[in-house]
Motif scaffolding. Structure first.
Motif, PDB file in Angstrom:
ATOM      1  N   ALA A 135       0.825  -1.206   0.000  1.00 40.31           N
ATOM      2  CA  ALA A 135       0.000   0.000   0.000  1.00 40.31           C
ATOM      3  C   ALA A 135       0.860   1.257   0.000  1.00 40.31           C
ATOM      4  N   THR A 136       1.868   1.300   0.852  1.00 40.34           N
ATOM      5  CA  THR A 136       2.610   2.551   1.006  1.00 40.34           C
ATOM      6  C   THR A 136       3.414   2.884  -0.243  1.00 40.34           C
ATOM      7  N   HIS A 137       4.018   1.860  -0.844  1.00 39.55           N
ATOM      8  CA  HIS A 137       4.772   2.141  -2.053  1.00 39.55           C
ATOM      9  C   HIS A 137       3.837   2.611  -3.155  1.00 39.55           C
ATOM     10  N   ALA A 138       2.627   2.030  -3.175  1.00 40.29           N
ATOM     11  CA  ALA A 138       1.680   2.384  -4.234  1.00 40.29           C
ATOM     12  C   ALA A 138       1.387   3.882  -4.241  1.00 40.29           C
ATOM     13  N   VAL A 139       1.011   4.414  -3.078  1.00 39.89           N
ATOM     14  CA  VAL A 139       0.629   5.828  -3.072  1.00 39.89           C
ATOM     15  C   VAL A 139       1.830   6.717  -3.368  1.00 39.89           C
ATOM     16  N   GLY A 140       2.989   6.330  -2.850  1.00 37.57           N
ATOM     17  CA  GLY A 140       4.180   7.148  -3.097  1.00 37.57           C
ATOM     18  C   GLY A 140       4.578   7.137  -4.558  1.00 37.57           C
ATOM     19  N   LYS A 141       4.635   5.926  -5.141  1.00 38.97           N
ATOM     20  CA  LYS A 141       5.164   5.827  -6.489  1.00 38.97           C
ATOM     21  C   LYS A 141       4.192   6.419  -7.503  1.00 38.97           C
ATOM     22  N   ILE A 142       2.902   6.289  -7.247  1.00 43.34           N
ATOM     23  CA  ILE A 142       1.957   6.863  -8.213  1.00 43.34           C
ATOM     24  C   ILE A 142       2.103   8.389  -8.213  1.00 43.34           C
ATOM     25  N   THR A 143       2.389   8.947  -7.049  1.00 44.15           N
ATOM     26  CA  THR A 143       2.609  10.398  -6.981  1.00 44.15           C
ATOM     27  C   THR A 143       3.801  10.784  -7.852  1.00 44.15           C
ATOM     28  N   LEU A 144       4.884  10.022  -7.733  1.00 46.29           N
ATOM     29  CA  LEU A 144       6.082  10.337  -8.508  1.00 46.29           C
ATOM     30  C   LEU A 144       5.793  10.267 -10.005  1.00 46.29           C
ATOM     31  N   PHE A 145       5.067   9.222 -10.426  1.00 44.86           N
ATOM     32  CA  PHE A 145       4.765   9.097 -11.857  1.00 44.86           C
ATOM     33  C   PHE A 145       3.844  10.214 -12.317  1.00 44.86           C
ATOM     34  N   PHE A 146       2.872  10.542 -11.463  1.00 40.75           N
ATOM     35  CA  PHE A 146       1.982  11.655 -11.803  1.00 40.75           C
ATOM     36  C   PHE A 146       2.806  12.911 -12.051  1.00 40.75           C
ATOM     37  N   ALA A 147       3.771  13.126 -11.174  1.00 41.46           N
ATOM     38  CA  ALA A 147       4.602  14.317 -11.320  1.00 41.46           C
ATOM     39  C   ALA A 147       5.380  14.257 -12.631  1.00 41.46           C
ATOM     40  N   ALA A 148       5.948  13.086 -12.922  1.00 43.46           N
ATOM     41  CA  ALA A 148       6.722  12.954 -14.157  1.00 43.46           C
ATOM     42  C   ALA A 148       5.842  13.241 -15.367  1.00 43.46           C
ATOM     43  N   GLY A 149       4.607  12.728 -15.333  1.00 44.38           N
ATOM     44  CA  GLY A 149       3.699  12.969 -16.456  1.00 44.38           C
ATOM     45  C   GLY A 149       3.311  14.438 -16.548  1.00 44.38           C
ATOM     46  N   ALA A 150       3.157  15.074 -15.393  1.00 42.94           N
ATOM     47  CA  ALA A 150       2.797  16.495 -15.391  1.00 42.94           C
ATOM     48  C   ALA A 150       3.924  17.319 -15.993  1.00 42.94           C
ATOM     49  N   ILE A 151       5.153  16.959 -15.640  1.00 42.23           N
ATOM     50  CA  ILE A 151       6.304  17.682 -16.188  1.00 42.23           C
ATOM     51  C   ILE A 151       6.338  17.516 -17.700  1.00 42.23           C
ATOM     52  N   TYR A 152       6.074  16.272 -18.148  1.00 43.83           N
ATOM     53  CA  TYR A 152       6.109  16.007 -19.591  1.00 43.83           C
ATOM     54  C   TYR A 152       5.024  16.812 -20.305  1.00 43.83           C
ATOM     55  N   THR A 153       3.841  16.852 -19.696  1.00 43.89           N
ATOM     56  CA  THR A 153       2.728  17.537 -20.346  1.00 43.89           C
ATOM     57  C   THR A 153       2.942  19.047 -20.388  1.00 43.89           C
ATOM     58  N   ALA A 154       3.407  19.576 -19.255  1.00 47.21           N
ATOM     59  CA  ALA A 154       3.524  21.034 -19.189  1.00 47.21           C
ATOM     60  C   ALA A 154       4.797  21.522 -19.871  1.00 47.21           C
ATOM     61  N   ALA A 155       5.905  20.802 -19.661  1.00 48.02           N
ATOM     62  CA  ALA A 155       7.189  21.323 -20.114  1.00 48.02           C
ATOM     63  C   ALA A 155       7.828  20.456 -21.195  1.00 48.02           C
ATOM     64  N   HIS A 156       7.224  19.305 -21.503  1.00 44.88           N
ATOM     65  CA  HIS A 156       7.781  18.363 -22.480  1.00 44.88           C
ATOM     66  C   HIS A 156       9.198  17.963 -22.127  1.00 44.88           C
ATOM     67  N   LYS A 157       9.445  17.743 -20.861  1.00 45.31           N
ATOM     68  CA  LYS A 157      10.779  17.319 -20.442  1.00 45.31           C
ATOM     69  C   LYS A 157      10.708  15.900 -19.907  1.00 45.31           C
ATOM     70  N   THR A 158      11.698  15.112 -20.296  1.00 47.45           N
ATOM     71  CA  THR A 158      11.695  13.712 -19.876  1.00 47.45           C
ATOM     72  C   THR A 158      12.961  13.345 -19.110  1.00 47.45           C
ATOM     73  N   GLU A 159      13.990  14.209 -19.172  1.00 50.59           N
ATOM     74  CA  GLU A 159      15.264  13.826 -18.567  1.00 50.59           C
ATOM     75  C   GLU A 159      15.459  14.568 -17.247  1.00 50.59           C
ATOM     76  N   VAL A 160      16.139  13.900 -16.332  1.00 49.34           N
ATOM     77  CA  VAL A 160      16.391  14.526 -15.038  1.00 49.34           C
ATOM     78  C   VAL A 160      17.227  15.785 -15.218  1.00 49.34           C
ATOM     79  N   SER A 161      18.184  15.723 -16.145  1.00 51.91           N
ATOM     80  CA  SER A 161      19.107  16.855 -16.309  1.00 51.91           C
ATOM     81  C   SER A 161      18.425  18.107 -16.856  1.00 51.91           C
ATOM     82  N   GLN A 162      17.174  17.929 -17.325  1.00 49.05           N
ATOM     83  CA  GLN A 162      16.476  19.107 -17.862  1.00 49.05           C
ATOM     84  C   GLN A 162      15.654  19.834 -16.802  1.00 49.05           C
ATOM     85  N   LEU A 163      15.704  19.328 -15.571  1.00 48.89           N
ATOM     86  CA  LEU A 163      14.701  19.798 -14.605  1.00 48.89           C
ATOM     87  C   LEU A 163      15.152  20.992 -13.777  1.00 48.89           C
ATOM     88  N   ASP A 164      16.257  21.594 -14.152  1.00 44.88           N
ATOM     89  CA  ASP A 164      16.740  22.708 -13.343  1.00 44.88           C
ATOM     90  C   ASP A 164      15.666  23.773 -13.173  1.00 44.88           C
TER      91      ASP A 164
END
Lengths: 485, 493, 122
Positions: free
Chosen positions: A337-366
């Motif tokens: 349960a605990t990993h589920a809620v945490g990891k889904i948050t992280l993926f949601f964030a990654a998808g939000a970054i992709y949608t808003a900023a079209h960035k996929t790489e960690v090095s682009q996140l400055d």
């Protein structure tokens, strides 16, 4: 409604919902309404079962006899209840998120996407509530098949390759290793029903039990135990909502759920502990935890880093289950349960970054945290949970795991958890650091937060990660029932 | 009155329909008659199966001549099961043929097709129903001659050569069979299978009997396409008209397996075949070769029909593997797989017929983006493909379950491993279709959007549905197969 | 030697069987293959009929005058088999005619070569 009716509802609501989504395909707003109401109705049905399970009941439902002596049947016990709650609850949030993501990115084939998603949830419910190994295997394979169109959603060369790896690993391990293990269990024990205390006790010699355990552990490819983990990063070609709910929650948790189920209800914790047949398992799980963390550390692609983080976190569950004490089983159950809620948050964030900023790489996140404070704030909470620090939910399950390791004096496990905590910090902290403390690169395109549904969804799961830390009662009660039963 | 004569009628009705169709010379009436005859055969088979399940073996004396002098029709658990399979496929293919044949044959040949189809059906049912070894040969030839004609009707000129090759090899097979029967006749002085079994029980194992066993094994292996005697099969399946391929793939080889089982277990007896002689070892070896080689060859085919034809050779390997296990579970698996593979391959070839109709062929180059152009057909092939792989919830899974269980219980762990490993090859070739249909962009060779006609789609989907029905409800398949296996190992019925 | 001589009908059967089989495999001409097929089938006729004949035996007409009868059943069976054989031969020849029209040849290697532009031949 009676318990049996509720079980039927849990299985049928998403399946009927899928048909409804297909029919409503031409009208996107109606279609999304159907998805959301299906998700809500499913969660309500699962919630309806909760009081019965908490009160110690075991609602069951037998449909028909598939093979002589083996029925298609369902039985709701604590572990399945927890898994179903997590998956169905997060489906609601994920549906909200999906709407934002799919529309925001103008994705093709959206109807197929929602249909497959609903079917995947139906299969997940089947896995969670299955009463025996055959029923579980049935839904396990269905889950693989209905998520394949989601993985290959984009239909390009990369998606094809990802799809091949996905199907090859999941179907391959399940057919070649898991199925013979199940058939051998049937041949040895004469039953496949999940039974507290296990069904293989005194039915086979130590080496046979050990061999079977290996077949099960590697055969459950969805648990991503190394060396059968490659499908998970490959599945990241899918749209992010798929990665978030299915490849951080439903599919992978179905894997570790099956692992716990097999260890607790097929072999029996005491049987395994008695003949020391599972002694090798913590080592393999430990290796997976550390090795996957190292790969994650070296991945620049954000989703890939998260995927390897998932591989590593899944093995926490396997490791905990393999320690074979009540405390560790509680840890394993909670971590689902605990990993589920945490990891889904992280993926949601990654998808939000992709949608808003079209960035996929960690090095682009400055500096991105200044433009997307909600997203990156939620990401920070998810990262805390992965590392296992309070006040995030990940702390609780890790605590039980550590307690079990100390109780046993299992120094390997302790070392692995310690090393992995450092590694987790090493690959998550820089992302948060970059996002908030580094200045954005000059000339970067101006953008704000992702569409509102996405921000709402990721805030909700981040909040849930915190709530689960302060209010773990229900999850804990269910986990205790698993360990005690 | 009629019920009493069902064992004969199930064969006689299709047999009589054939000349009638030729006399009527009408495509529509011929089709209606063929459909009616196959429906009757199906109904009669179901009634016979129910009667056998209730009251045991049915013995019918043709012309009231008592056996062993007269010809006896003998329906037991095994033959009733096969009758149901053959007649069910016949009843599904007959309505399908209406539109499928219309697209592939000139109109003036339609009634002839329906007549020959009835002959083929009658021959296959006769082989199954009869209890007389020579009668088996006669029906085998009726069915085979009809098949050669049906295959030669294919549009491609290569169908002619395929038919000719099948004619040569098939006749060699049938002749080997009849030589074997002749030797048995010389030893026992009888042609009645049950009578033969009784007499051989006393002096089995003599040299003529062993020679007969060898002749019959080789002859039937040709007919059932056991590796390496399968060379006629891929071309015959690939170039025959679609309806014919579906019918043959689902029934012809299966009935030959039935005759082999009948001789092995009823006539020669499990003791001689399975214990004294190295038959199981040979069968297992050849089955493995069939499964591995044919599956791999299937993977490289450029045509969907050919690919599934090779897959048939591999699947027959699973059936003979079950026989080779020489246990009750193994035989159960073999008999279950006869049925399950029959409906699965039937569904696949019927659906491929729809593609051939719309696209003019089933080469992989025409399948790009087929998922959009023919969604129901593509989905059907995918689903039936899952049954071929053996995904749980499908008929194929039940086969695999029983086969692996049989292998494990017989102590052949490595065989169980082999069975599951080789089903991965099936995943690979089925997924070749799925990727082509769903993940490739359509181009000029993809057929324009539009499904096959309803009269073709409905029978196909009926079989696709059956693949799933028998994946959940195994009371008919597994129970019948277990009874049949018990019967076979219990010696003469 | 007596057994060898007294079983001469079997030897002829075997000879015909082997000869027919050889022709079918070795010859590329489709008509010759069919001839081989006929010879092959003929061997079976002999296999059935020869043991049915008893020297001095007559047709099974029950009469005081005869004590030894030949078994008529093999003859009946082989009548059927001959019919089957003829049907097979006729069908085979019909197919050869069609092949000849379609390909302009009845030599197997030429036919195969004519299709070689197509797909593999297994």
């Amino acid at each position: 409604m009676s318990a049996a009716q509720l079980i039927i509802a849990c299985l049928l609501v998403p399946a009927v919902g899928a048909a409804g989504i297909a029919l409503a395909g031409r009208w996107p707003n109606l279609r999304e309404t159907v998805t959301l109401s299906t998700a809500a109705l499913l969660f309500a049905s699962v919630l309806g079962l909760l009081p019965k399970v908490l009160a110690g009941g075991v609602p069951q439902l037998f449909v028909l006899e598939m093979l002589p002596g083996i029925a298609l049947g369902f039985r709701v016990e604590a572990l399945g209840m927890l898994f179903a709650l997590v998956a169905s609850g997060l489906w609601i949030v994920n549906s909200v998120y999906s709407i934002g993501y799919m529309r925001g990115n103008d994705e093709p084939q959206q109807t197929r996407f929602y249909v497959c998603f609903a079917l995947a949830l139906a299969a997940t419910m089947g896995i969670a509530f299955s009463a025996n190994l055959l029923t579980l295997f049935l839904f396990y394979e269905i889950l693989t098949l209905v998520t394949w169109p989601l993985v290959t959603h984009h239909g390009d060369e990369e998606a094809r390759k990802g799809g091949r790896l996905y199907l090859g690993f999941l179907l391959g391990t399940s057919i070649v290793l898991l199925l013979p293990a199940i058939i051998a269990t049937w041949a040895l024990a004469g039953t496949l029903e999940f039974t507290p205390g296990g069904i293989l006790r005194d039915k086979a010699s130590g080496p046979v039990i050990g061999g079977l355990l290996a077949l099960y552990m590697f055969g459950i490819g969805k648990a991503a135990l190394m060396p059968f983990h490659r499908w998970l990063p490959a599945a990241m070609v899918a749209p992010t909502p798929v990665s978030a709910l299915l490849h951080a929650v439903a599919v992978v948790k179905a894997g570790v759920f099956t692992v716990v189920k097999v260890i607790v209800y097929v072999f029996g914790v005491d049987t395994l502990a008695g003949i020391r047949a599972a002694d090798w398992l913590p080592a393999v799980a430990g290796f997976t935890i550390v090795a996957a963390s190292i790969v994650a550390l070296r991945s620049d692609n954000l989703k890939r880093r998260l995927a390897y983080s998932t591989v590593s976190q899944l093995s926490y569950v396997v490791l905990a289950a393999a320690l074979l004490t009540p405390l560790s089983v509680i840890g394993a159950t909670l971590h689902i349960a605990t990993h589920a809620v945490g990891k889904i948050t992280l993926f949601f964030a990654a998808g939000a970054i992709y949608t808003a900023a079209h960035k996929t790489e960690v090095s682009q996140l400055d500096g991105i945290g200044r433009r997307m404070p909600w997203t990156m704030g939620a990401f920070a909470v998810g990262a805390l949970s992965m590392i296992g620090l309070p006040p995030a939910a990940g702390f609780i399950s890790k605590w039980y795991l550590l307690a079990a390791a100390v109780e046993l004096g299992h120094w390997t496990a302790l070392g692995v958890v310690a090393a992995s905590t450092l590694l987790n910090a090493a690959y998550f902290a820089p992302i948060v650091y970059r996002a908030f403390l580094r200045p954005p690169p000059a000339g970067a395109a101006a953008h704000g937060e992702a569409p509102l549904p996405m921000v709402l969804a990721l805030t909700a799961t981040a909040a849930l990660t915190l709530v689960l830390f302060f209010q773990p009662d229900v999850a804990l009660a269910l986990a205790r029932a698993v360990a005690g039963g | 009155m009629i019920a009493e004569h069902l064992p004969a009628l199930v064969v006689v009705v299709p047999l009589a329909a054939a000349p009638l169709i030729v006399l009527l010379r009408s495509a529509a009436l011929g089709w209606a008659l063929a459909f009616a005859a196959s429906l009757f055969a199906f109904g009669a088979s179901l009634a016979l199966a129910a009667e056998v399940a209730r009251a045991g073996v049915i013995s019918y004396h043709l012309g009231s001549w008592p056996p062993p002098w007269g010809i006896e029709y003998r329906i037991d658990a095994l033959s009733a099961f096969l009758l149901v399979l053959v007649s069910a496929i016949g009843a599904v293919v007959a309505p399908y043929a209406w539109r499928s044949i219309a697209a592939e044959l000139p109109r003036e040949q339609h009634y002839l097709y329906h007549a020959v189809f009835c002959l083929c059906l009658a021959g296959l049912l006769g082989m199954t129903a009869t209890g007389d070894a020579f009668n088996v040969f006669v029906f085998m030839e009726i069915a085979s001659l009809a098949m050669y004609v049906l295959i030669a009707l294919g549009r491609d000129r290569r169908a002619l050569l395929a038919s000719f090759q099948y004619l040569i090899l098939g006749t060699i097979g049938a002749t080997f069979y009849v030589v074997g029967v002749g030797l048995l006749y010389l030893v026992t002085g009888t042609l009645n299978i049950a009578d033969m079994a009784e007499r051989l029980a006393h002096d089995g194992g003599t040299r003529p009997v062993l020679a007969a066993l060898a002749f019959i094994t080789v002859g039937l292996s040709l007919k059932l396409a056991l590796f390496p005697l399968h060379l006629w099969l891929p071309n015959a399946y690939a170039y025959a008209p679609s309806a014919v391929t579906a019918f043959l793939a689902a029934t012809a080889t299966k009935v030959s397996v039935y005759v082999l089982l009948r001789f092995y277990f009823t006539v020669f007896g499990a003791g001689l075949v399975l214990e004294t002689l190295p038959v199981p070892e040979i069968l297992i070896g050849l089955s493995i070769a069939a499964i591995v080689s044919a599956s791999l060859v299937a993977l490289w085919q450029a045509d969907l029909k050919r690919m599934f034809a090779y897959s048939s050779v591999a699947q027959i390997g699973y059936i003979t593997l079950g026989i080779g296990l020489a246990t009750r579970d193994g035989l159960t698996a073999a008999v279950v797989h006869l049925f399950n593979h029959g409906i699965t391959k039937g569904a696949l070839f019927l659906l491929i017929g729809g593609i051939a109709l719309r696209a003019g062929g089933a080469g992989f180059e025409r399948l790009r983006g087929l998922g959009r152009a023919m969604p129901l057909t593509s989905l059907g092939i995918t689903l039936a493909g899952l049954s071929l792989i053996g995904v749980p919830g499908t008929a194929g899974f039940i086969s695999k379950w029983t086969l692996v269980l049989g292998a494990i219980e017989a102590g052949y762990w490595w065989l169980a491993a082999l069975v599951v490993l080789t089903s991965l090859i099936a995943v690979a070739y089925v997924w070749r279709f799925v990727e082509a249909a769903y993940l490739q962009a359509p181009d000029a060779r993809t057929p324009p959007a539009g499904e096959a006609p309803f009269s073709m789609l409905a029978p196909s989907w009926l079989l696709v549905g059956a693949c799933f029905w028998f994946g959940f409800d195994t009371s008919f398949t597994v129970e019948s197969a277990r009874r049949a296996a018990a019967l076979m190992l219990g010696g003469a019925p | 030697m007596t057994t060898f001589a007294s079983h001469y009908s079997y030897w002829i059967t075997v000879l015909l069987l082997a000869a027919g089989l050889y022709i079918m495999i070795a010859r590329g001409n489709l008509v010759k293959k069919l001839i081989g097929l006929s010879i092959f089938q003929t061997s079976v006729y002999l296999l059935y009929i020869a043991p049915g004949k008893l020297i001095g035996g007559t047709a099974p007409i029950v009469s005081e005058a005869y004590r030894v009868y030949s078994n008529p059943l093999p003859h009946v069976l082989i009548l059927t088999a001959i019919v089957v054989g003829i049907a097979t031969l006729a069908l085979g020849l019909a197919i050869v005619v069609r092949i000849s029209t379609a390909y302009g040849s009845i030599e197997e290697d030429e036919i195969v070569a004519a299709d070689a532009g197509g797909r593999d031949r297994a």
